[in-house]
Motif scaffolding. Structure first.
Motif, PDB file in Angstrom:
ATOM      1  N   ILE A   1       0.730  -1.186  -0.205  1.00  0.00           N
ATOM      2  CA  ILE A   1      -0.166   0.157   0.008  1.00  0.00           C
ATOM      3  C   ILE A   1       0.748   1.410   0.098  1.00  0.00           C
ATOM      4  O   ILE A   1       0.604   2.267  -0.937  1.00  0.00           O
ATOM      5  CB  ILE A   1      -0.940   0.030   1.381  1.00  0.00           C
ATOM      6  CG1 ILE A   1      -2.238  -0.990   0.883  1.00  0.00           C
ATOM      7  CG2 ILE A   1      -1.718   1.218   1.328  1.00  0.00           C
ATOM      8  CD1 ILE A   1      -2.887  -1.424   2.399  1.00  0.00           C
ATOM      9  N   GLU A   2       1.978   1.450   0.681  1.00  0.00           N
ATOM     10  CA  GLU A   2       2.768   2.503   0.842  1.00  0.00           C
ATOM     11  C   GLU A   2       3.707   2.575  -0.420  1.00  0.00           C
ATOM     12  O   GLU A   2       3.452   3.859  -1.083  1.00  0.00           O
ATOM     13  CB  GLU A   2       3.938   2.055   2.017  1.00  0.00           C
ATOM     14  CG  GLU A   2       4.929   3.306   2.080  1.00  0.00           C
ATOM     15  CD  GLU A   2       6.164   2.905   2.959  1.00  0.00           C
ATOM     16  OE1 GLU A   2       6.497   3.664   3.521  1.00  0.00           O
ATOM     17  OE2 GLU A   2       6.618   1.736   2.622  1.00  0.00           O
ATOM     18  N   PHE A   3       3.837   1.777  -1.168  1.00  0.00           N
ATOM     19  CA  PHE A   3       4.609   1.585  -2.420  1.00  0.00           C
ATOM     20  C   PHE A   3       3.637   2.294  -3.497  1.00  0.00           C
ATOM     21  O   PHE A   3       4.032   3.150  -4.285  1.00  0.00           O
ATOM     22  CB  PHE A   3       5.019   0.416  -2.884  1.00  0.00           C
ATOM     23  CG  PHE A   3       5.704   0.365  -4.126  1.00  0.00           C
ATOM     24  CD1 PHE A   3       7.042   0.575  -4.102  1.00  0.00           C
ATOM     25  CD2 PHE A   3       5.079  -0.021  -5.105  1.00  0.00           C
ATOM     26  CE1 PHE A   3       7.891   0.515  -5.434  1.00  0.00           C
ATOM     27  CE2 PHE A   3       5.882  -0.163  -6.508  1.00  0.00           C
ATOM     28  CZ  PHE A   3       7.093   0.149  -6.592  1.00  0.00           C
ATOM     29  N   ILE A   4       2.291   1.588  -3.644  1.00  0.00           N
ATOM     30  CA  ILE A   4       1.727   2.084  -4.766  1.00  0.00           C
ATOM     31  C   ILE A   4       1.037   3.602  -4.329  1.00  0.00           C
ATOM     32  O   ILE A   4       0.865   4.313  -5.312  1.00  0.00           O
ATOM     33  CB  ILE A   4       0.394   1.128  -4.981  1.00  0.00           C
ATOM     34  CG1 ILE A   4       0.786  -0.065  -5.306  1.00  0.00           C
ATOM     35  CG2 ILE A   4      -0.939   1.697  -5.293  1.00  0.00           C
ATOM     36  CD1 ILE A   4      -0.119  -1.264  -5.344  1.00  0.00           C
ATOM     37  N   HIS A   5       0.801   4.063  -3.221  1.00  0.00           N
ATOM     38  CA  HIS A   5       0.445   5.320  -2.698  1.00  0.00           C
ATOM     39  C   HIS A   5       1.656   6.421  -3.122  1.00  0.00           C
ATOM     40  O   HIS A   5       1.300   7.318  -3.964  1.00  0.00           O
ATOM     41  CB  HIS A   5       0.293   5.655  -1.186  1.00  0.00           C
ATOM     42  CG  HIS A   5      -0.982   5.281  -0.886  1.00  0.00           C
ATOM     43  ND1 HIS A   5      -1.476   5.037   0.561  1.00  0.00           N
ATOM     44  CD2 HIS A   5      -2.134   4.701  -1.624  1.00  0.00           C
ATOM     45  CE1 HIS A   5      -2.878   4.552   0.425  1.00  0.00           C
ATOM     46  NE2 HIS A   5      -3.188   4.349  -0.827  1.00  0.00           N
ATOM     47  N   LYS A   6       2.864   5.844  -3.098  1.00  0.00           N
ATOM     48  CA  LYS A   6       4.038   6.711  -3.617  1.00  0.00           C
ATOM     49  C   LYS A   6       4.035   6.884  -5.103  1.00  0.00           C
ATOM     50  O   LYS A   6       4.390   8.024  -5.510  1.00  0.00           O
ATOM     51  CB  LYS A   6       5.199   6.039  -2.977  1.00  0.00           C
ATOM     52  CG  LYS A   6       5.847   6.303  -1.466  1.00  0.00           C
ATOM     53  CD  LYS A   6       7.063   6.004  -1.170  1.00  0.00           C
ATOM     54  CE  LYS A   6       7.325   6.247   0.292  1.00  0.00           C
ATOM     55  NZ  LYS A   6       8.553   5.487   0.593  1.00  0.00           N
ATOM     56  N   GLN A   7       3.742   5.767  -5.712  1.00  0.00           N
ATOM     57  CA  GLN A   7       3.587   5.892  -7.256  1.00  0.00           C
ATOM     58  C   GLN A   7       2.513   6.674  -7.728  1.00  0.00           C
ATOM     59  O   GLN A   7       2.737   7.627  -8.640  1.00  0.00           O
ATOM     60  CB  GLN A   7       3.632   4.437  -7.764  1.00  0.00           C
ATOM     61  CG  GLN A   7       4.550   3.412  -7.491  1.00  0.00           C
ATOM     62  CD  GLN A   7       6.054   3.885  -7.824  1.00  0.00           C
ATOM     63  OE1 GLN A   7       6.062   4.239  -9.119  1.00  0.00           O
ATOM     64  NE2 GLN A   7       6.878   3.729  -7.198  1.00  0.00           N
ATOM     65  N   ILE A   8       1.249   6.537  -7.028  1.00  0.00           N
ATOM     66  CA  ILE A   8       0.143   7.436  -7.714  1.00  0.00           C
ATOM     67  C   ILE A   8       0.498   8.942  -7.196  1.00  0.00           C
ATOM     68  O   ILE A   8       0.353   9.772  -7.978  1.00  0.00           O
ATOM     69  CB  ILE A   8      -1.066   7.179  -6.822  1.00  0.00           C
ATOM     70  CG1 ILE A   8      -1.611   5.670  -7.473  1.00  0.00           C
ATOM     71  CG2 ILE A   8      -2.092   8.180  -7.003  1.00  0.00           C
ATOM     72  CD1 ILE A   8      -2.748   5.350  -6.354  1.00  0.00           C
ATOM     73  N   LEU A   9       1.324   9.317  -6.098  1.00  0.00           N
ATOM     74  CA  LEU A   9       1.765  10.802  -5.853  1.00  0.00           C
ATOM     75  C   LEU A   9       2.770  11.172  -6.904  1.00  0.00           C
ATOM     76  O   LEU A   9       2.821  12.350  -7.236  1.00  0.00           O
ATOM     77  CB  LEU A   9       1.886  10.778  -4.477  1.00  0.00           C
ATOM     78  CG  LEU A   9       0.858  10.611  -3.472  1.00  0.00           C
ATOM     79  CD1 LEU A   9       1.384  10.630  -2.024  1.00  0.00           C
ATOM     80  CD2 LEU A   9      -0.134  11.741  -3.415  1.00  0.00           C
ATOM     81  N   LYS A  10       3.474  10.143  -7.353  1.00  0.00           N
ATOM     82  CA  LYS A  10       4.643  10.506  -8.117  1.00  0.00           C
ATOM     83  C   LYS A  10       4.102  11.061  -9.408  1.00  0.00           C
ATOM     84  O   LYS A  10       4.415  11.867 -10.103  1.00  0.00           O
ATOM     85  CB  LYS A  10       5.446   9.382  -8.447  1.00  0.00           C
ATOM     86  CG  LYS A  10       6.830   9.662  -8.720  1.00  0.00           C
ATOM     87  CD  LYS A  10       7.681   8.540  -9.013  1.00  0.00           C
ATOM     88  CE  LYS A  10       8.336   7.873  -7.878  1.00  0.00           C
ATOM     89  NZ  LYS A  10       9.176   6.502  -8.320  1.00  0.00           N
TER      90      LYS A  10
END
Length: 507
Positions: free
Chosen positions: A436-445
């Motif tokens: 979840i942490e990883f995918i959230h970072k990708q979306i914000l990127k």
């Protein structure tokens, strides 16, 4: 005496050590959570307890007695029941017929439906698992289907109940109802093994927690003496950011707009009714709502997967109302679908084919006639490295990855397209804290790269932490639009039940 002991369990698959000398002990009458990242070996362990897999090494003891479980029939004989993440129900049969299936009461030589209905009613009343015994499975909501699955295990005499990701598809209200049922079962001395990724739920409902990582047990914790940060650290092997930190970002010009959109569902009923909104480059617009209020049909219409009855869709000012999915992808629309198995990847295809879907006919992957496998293999290796897809095997079949790694494959493929507009539906459903942490970072990127993003999620916390604006849908209509910093969960919750923004604010 323990209700369940699994001692030094070893389970190997080709190229994967799924369980590495795992020992777990479950007390009678407790709710015991088993947590860990996707691919940590939780479901594999529980599938051995239920007889779907067989341990390569190790022992299983039930109530202190060593048992051999060759299949689900042996598990059921030993009082073990399992409710799978994907329900095992026959849509065309009634609730009562599903519950007794395989153990039907008979009168003479015939199935005694009257007795079946009576037994199911008595069982449902005893545990407060209220169901309509005559309703067909295809006509009842997901929360009710789960009750049917639990009743199936109780009907067969289960004292040990395995719940595999039971809240993954439930609304907040249905989760609360499930927890009440679990407490009732516990008070009746049933033992519950609860596999979950949602740490706040684990903290609320469990007595003890076993944490797994990479096939091993990394922690045995008492819920009352721990906290989500400590659990996450055992799961991932490092500190995890549980709250999204979103940098301020200024949206630019409009990239996507829908005007008075009308869409019907599969039954021909109105699912989206005159919906209008726009999304700018560099902003995330979140859509909140209880499942079944038109979100799925809206996404399918936007991505070219469903017919539009009326209204218009514009992409960078261009009318794309009746464009196909391929035409929309060519313009720069990427789509992370809510059902990764149905619309996200092909289970029988290797990872290297799955990551080029939708771009397979273009250079550098193809010269128009033949695929360039050397280029595809290299691209897949890089994507798997960048998006931390495990195992790092480009020949691994899509269906053989764990849920979280399937999701990372899909997310990686869509983000690597360099889209201008990204539709993200239920991006973290059923995922662990690390994923979840990883995918959230990708979306914000993507937001920082000035991509316009439409986010649809059942997780209100996710909607609040990622969105720049929140739109609430109820029965196919927009109840209101708010900014996360200017509203509350309660206010959004009221709109999710059908109150318009002005009514919710009036109180």
């Amino acid at each position: 005496m323990y209700a369940v002991e699994m001692v030094n369990i070893v389970k190997k698959f080709p190229g994967v050590l799924a369980n590495d000398h795992v020992t777990i002990r479950i007390k009678k009458g407790e709710i015991h959570a088993i947590v860990g990242e996707n691919g940590a070996g939780k479901s594999t362990l529980m599938n051995q307890l239920y007889g779907l897999y067989h341990p390569d090494e190790g022992d299983i003891l039930i109530n202190g007695k060593k048992v051999t479980i060759k299949g689900p029939k042996d598990a059921i004989k030993n009082g073990i029941g399992m409710v799978h993440q994907h329900f095992m129900l026959v849509d065309t049969l009634t609730v009562a017929e599903n519950i007794v299936l395989g153990s039907e009461p008979v009168k003479g030589l015939n199935f005694d439906i009257k007795e079946a209905r009576k037994q199911v009613k008595e069982l449902s009343e005893k545990y407060g698992l209220f169901v309509d015994v005559d309703a067909k499975i295809e006509d009842i909501p997901v929360g009710m289907q789960q009750r049917v699955e639990i009743l199936k295990t109780l009907y067969r005499g289960a004292n040990i109940i395995i719940l595999d990701e039971p809240t993954a598809v439930l609304t907040p209200q249905e989760v609360e109802e499930l927890f009440e049922i679990m407490r009732k079962l516990k008070s009746d001395e049933k033992t519950i093994l609860f596999i979950s990724h949602k740490l706040h739920e684990v903290m609320e409902i469990s007595d003890r927690i076993t944490v797994m990582r990479l096939g091993k047990v990394t922690g045995e914790l008492e819920t009352s003496k721990t906290n989500p940060k400590e659990i996450a650290r055992h799961m991932v092997g490092r500190d995890v950011v549980l709250r999204v930190e979103k940098a301020p970002h200024k949206p630019k010009e409009k990239v996507f707009e829908i005007k008075d959109l009308v869409v019907k569902d599969n039954r021909g009923l109105l699912a989206v009714n005159k919906v209008s909104f726009d999304i700018r480059k560099g902003e995330i617009v979140g859509i909140a709502g209880v499942a079944g209020n038109g979100q799925t049909e809206l996404v399918e219409a936007i991505t070219g997967l469903r017919k539009i009855e009326d209204g218009k869709i514009y992409f960078e000012g261009k009318d794309v109302t009746h464009f196909t999915p391929k035409q929309l992808r060519e313009l720069g629309l990427a789509h992370i679908p809510e059902d990764r198995l149905k619309h996200g990847l092909i289970e029988e295809f290797e990872a290297y084919y799955n990551v080029i879907l939708g771009q397979h006919y273009k250079p550098p992957f193809s010269n128009g006639t033949f695929l360039n496998h050397k280029e595809i293999f290299e691209y897949t290796k890089n994507l798997m490295e960048e998006f931390d897809v495990r195992p790092r095997r480009i020949q691994h079949l899509g269906g053989n990855f764990s849920g979280g790694n399937q999701q990372k494959l899909v997310v990686g493929r869509e983000i690597r397209m360099n889209p201008k507009f990204l539709v993200v539906a239920q991006p973290t459903r059923g995922l662990d804290v690390g994923a979840i942490e990883f995918i959230h970072k990708q979306i914000l990127k993507m937001r920082e790269m000035d991509v316009g993003i439409l986010l649809i999620s059942m997780e209100l916390e996710e909607i609040f932490s990622l969105s720049d604006r929140i739109i609430v849908m109820y029965e196919g209509e927009i109840m209101g639009e708010v900014k996360p910093e200017e509203t509350t969960v309660e206010e959004v919750g009221l709109m999710m039940t059908g109150q318009r923004l002005v009514e919710a604010r009036r109180g």
